[in-house]
Design an enzyme around this catalytic site. Structure first.
Site, short mmCIF file in Angstrom:
data_model
loop_
_atom_site.label_atom_id
_atom_site.label_comp_id
_atom_site.label_asym_id
_atom_site.label_seq_id
_atom_site.Cartn_x
_atom_site.Cartn_y
_atom_site.Cartn_z
N MET A 159 -25.37 -10.53 74.65
CA MET A 159 -26.08 -9.81 75.68
C MET A 159 -25.19 -8.68 76.21
O MET A 159 -23.98 -8.78 76.18
CB MET A 159 -26.45 -10.76 76.82
CG MET A 159 -27.25 -11.97 76.36
SD MET A 159 -28.74 -11.49 75.48
CE MET A 159 -29.23 -13.07 74.83
N CYS A 160 -25.82 -7.64 76.72
CA CYS A 160 -24.99 -6.56 77.22
C CYS A 160 -25.63 -5.77 78.35
O CYS A 160 -25.49 -6.14 79.49
CB CYS A 160 -24.56 -5.64 76.09
SG CYS A 160 -22.78 -5.67 75.88
N GLY A 161 -26.38 -4.70 78.06
CA GLY A 161 -26.81 -3.80 79.12
C GLY A 161 -28.31 -3.75 79.31
O GLY A 161 -29.08 -3.70 78.34
N ASN A 176 -30.33 -10.50 79.95
CA ASN A 176 -28.91 -10.85 79.81
C ASN A 176 -28.72 -12.28 80.27
O ASN A 176 -29.36 -12.71 81.23
CB ASN A 176 -28.02 -9.94 80.66
CG ASN A 176 -27.75 -8.60 80.00
OD1 ASN A 176 -28.05 -8.41 78.82
ND2 ASN A 176 -27.19 -7.68 80.75
#
Length: 720
Positions: free
Chosen positions: A1-3, A115
């Site tokens: 997961m990130c942005g 996320n």
């Protein structure tokens, strides 16, 4: 997961092309968090339709994917909600089906970006598969939009037309784990919900004209008599949703939609102002509004100056130009609102300027950032340190029987670097803990402990978990963070803001040195009442004031380091770093940077451990970098370096200017020295680590490695 990124416009006409550009720019502002795929969801040509575009690789690949569809980018939208995501593969490998956004069905009735980690996704997936839902990906996220659809369809069958936030609350009750998510739906055009639990979300607010907005009220959901109740017996038999009588008609969907009328029937304003009166509508119509949603406030700097940070268990519902925040847990009156805060970020600080990349920019910014962390806090004339963020807890902090510093990665190294000075000045036991290990061990924490939590983002998941654990144990907590609105800054009792500014490179550079100084300042401040330490404190305070100018001197080594990397280092893939005392933390941080940025194996070793089978590998001539600046351990370190030279190890020595002990070996070509200014022992690590930052940087450049986005490295795993 990130942005995560989202954009909503209401009564402000935007073309489809402008909306796509905004979402893409938002994702690009999040690129510093390493990712391997990206995607967006926008409204289709019809009112009740959503389109999804996603692709593996860089954001440029996503733009190419969108262009393949030959969309009418001039199509105007008076109101619209779009969401976007950059993903780093966790649940499920790197393939297009695993990219976000995820949908509920082929017609995209519900679309989600997320996320976090849904820990019960396997059970939810099994239940939904049994209901006939087909999963296309291997991710935990896909169960969320499908759960939305199942509960929505079931409620319609039972005669309930739910509001979007009520539906969201029912979905969230089924989720276990952490999440920061955005959801849009073809059933709720021009609306978006955002939910947070353990993963950050922030909402930027922008009106077409200036607004005097101070806070947003929180609408708490009744835990005893909710709108709809989940029956555990029917749930276990396969029914996710069992309806109970609806108590409040307000939970039902309003009809006709206000959106189509551009009018509001409510008598109260969603935003609450300094006075009890509403901001007047323009020409009798609702105020034109824009909302920007993100997992990182830095990505909002170019768009808004006012933001609202969501707390855990918050659900934000944006529709008809209004922002409503609901919370599933009853809070005290002190937390019955969310403050609208000014975003203290300058756009110039998140641009590269004249530098080739952000890492280079941030290495050179350390002259300024070390000044910023001390500005208004260190007084060289009175030899005092003033930390206003800690003053209210002065008595409790100085009564501490034990100090525990808790952090992850580079922040952990800064804690190790500061530990000796805490022990020396405070004369109490000082522990340094890796946050994840700390939580796993269920460490013994007492009320007279002081726990210091260090994180550059303030959103490190493991560190937040450790913080929650210590709060339950009633310890006094201090936060050392760069982001003033972050979770750690809000949940700790008191804290110190490092004032570092945005750090967009993956590698921690300026945050490390700022954290180091902040921790030293805390040690100086907490020990101010110890008369026996007055002279030592004066020495350190005077040394602090000249650190920024000394950093500038260290940066002048760059031409020598470039030559060193080109001629001696770039062909090697193994490095040994030696340090002792204060400099062992420098060795750890330097080794970490070389692994992360230069893709080489690097190992940090306590100098006197060199004889324990480590010398056996020096015959293969891996580069050895030794920290040999003047301190109490200098004679022993010199002895170890001599052993390396005898075995033809050809070490690179980081030493103080004018240190002539290896002059003869240097002339013979046996050693290379990188000379840095001398300062007091507890601050020497700040200067010593910068040559390692430069070595890591230039090794990567010589290998054509993208230093801002190195592979398999992320600030968020899921949220570091």
């Amino acid at each position: 997961m990130c942005g995560i990124f989202g954009y909503c416009n209401f009564l402000i006409e935007k073309t489809r092309g402008e909306i796509i550009d905004t979402l893409i720019e938002g994702l690009q502002a999040l690129e510093y968090k390493e990712y391997d795929s990206s995607g967006i969801s926008i409204q289709g040509d019809e009112l009740k339709s959503l389109n999804i575009y996603k692709q593996t690789g860089k954001i440029s690949s996503l733009k190419e994917e969108i262009d393949l569809y030959n969309l009418n980018k001039n199509l105007p939208f008076i109101s619209h909600c779009g969401i976007a995501h950059t993903r780093r593969a966790t649940h499920g490998g790197l393939r297009r089906a695993n990219c976000h956004p995820h949908n509920s069905d082929p017609s995209n009735e519900f679309v989600v970006v997320h996320n976090g980690v849904i820990t019960n996704f396997a059970n939810l997936k099994a239940l939904l598969v049994a209901k006939g839902y087909v999963f296309k990906s291997d991710t935990d996220t896909e169960c969320i939009p499908k759960l939305y659809k199942h509960i929505y369809d079931t409620s319609i069958e039972l005669g309930y037309n739910l509001d979007f936030h009520v539906l969201t609350n029912l979905v969230l009750k089924e989720l276990e784990g952490s999440y920061g998510l955005l959801c849009t739906s073809s059933h709720f055009p021009d609306e978006v919900v955002a939910a947070r639990k353990g993963s950050p979300l922030v909402i930027g607010v922008k009106g077409k004209t200036d607004m005097d907005v101070n806070f947003v009220e929180v609408e708490y959901l009744d835990q005893e008599e909710d709108y709809l109740k989940l029956n555990t017996q029917t749930k276990s038999s396969g029914n996710v949703l069992a309806a109970a009588p609806v108590k409040y008609n307000t939970c039902l969907r309003k009809s006709p939609p206000l959106r189509s009328q551009y009018l509001r029937n409510s008598t109260t304003s969603t935003f609450n102002h300094g006075s009890s009166t509403e901001t007047p509508a323009e020409n009798g119509l609702p105020r034109p509004m824009e909302f920007y949603l993100s997992s990182d406030c830095a990505s909002l700097a170019r768009y808004v100056s006012k933001v609202v940070y969501l707390e855990d268990n918050d659900t934000a519902h944006i529709y008809d130009g209004e922002l409503h925040i609901h919370c599933s847990k009853i809070g005290s009156e002190d937390f019955s609102f969310r403050t609208v805060q000014k975003l203290e970020l300058e756009l110039s600080k998140i641009k590269k300027g004249p530098y080739d990349n952000f890492m280079q920019k941030e290495i050179y910014e350390q002259c300024e950032t070390t000044k910023n962390v001390m500005r208004g806090r260190v007084d060289a004339f009175t030899n005092r340190v003033v930390l206003g963020g800690l003053e209210n807890w002065l008595t409790e902090l100085r009564r501490a029987k034990r100090i525990i510093m808790i952090a992850s990665k580079s922040s952990f190294h800064s804690c190790l670097a500061a530990r000796p000075i805490f022990e020396e000045l405070m004369e109490v036991p000082v522990n340094v803990e890796l946050a994840l290990d700390f939580v796993d061990r269920n460490c013994c924490i007492f009320r007279n402990d002081v726990c210091i939590f260090v994180s550059r983002s303030g959103e490190t998941t493991d560190t937040i978990n450790a913080l929650n654990y210590c709060i339950k144990k009633e310890a006094v907590t201090i936060g050392v963070v760069n982001c003033s609105g972050s979770s750690i800054s809000r949940f700790t009792h008191c804290g110190v803001h490092t004032n570092t500014g945005p750090e967009k490179g993956i590698a921690t550079t300026k945050s490390y040195t700022s954290q180091y100084i902040a921790l030293v300042m805390i040690a100086l401040w907490m020990s101010e009442d110890l008369v026996s330490k007055i002279e030592r404190r004066k020495e350190i305070i005077q040394a602090l004031t000249i650190v920024p100018s000394q950093i500038k001197e260290v940066l002048e080594l760059e031409p020598l380091i470039i030559e060193l990397c080109d001629k001696k280092l770039k062909q090697h893939d193994t490095f040994l770093l030696l340090g002792r005392g204060y400099q062992f933390a420098s060795a750890l941080e330097g080794a970490s940077k070389m692994k992360e940025i230069s893709y080489v194996h690097s190992e940090s070793i306590l100098t006197d451990e060199l004889g324990h089978r480590v010398l056996a590998v020096t015959s293969d001539n891996p580069p050895i970098i030794a920290f040999a600046t003047k301190d109490a351990f200098s004679p022993k370190i010199a002895s170890c370096i001599d052993q390396i030279i005898e075995r033809k190890g050809n070490p690179i020595i980081i030493c103080n200017k004018g240190h002539k002990i290896w002059e003869q070996d240097k002339q013979k070509g046996n050693v290379v020295t990188l000379e840095v200014p001398q300062t007091v022992d507890c601050l020497q690590g700040i200067l010593n680590v910068i040559p390692l930052q430069l070595i890591s940087y230039w090794l990567a450049i010589k290998k054509d490695i993208g230093v801002d986005l190195p592979r398999d490295s992320a600030m968020s795993a899921p949220d570091i």
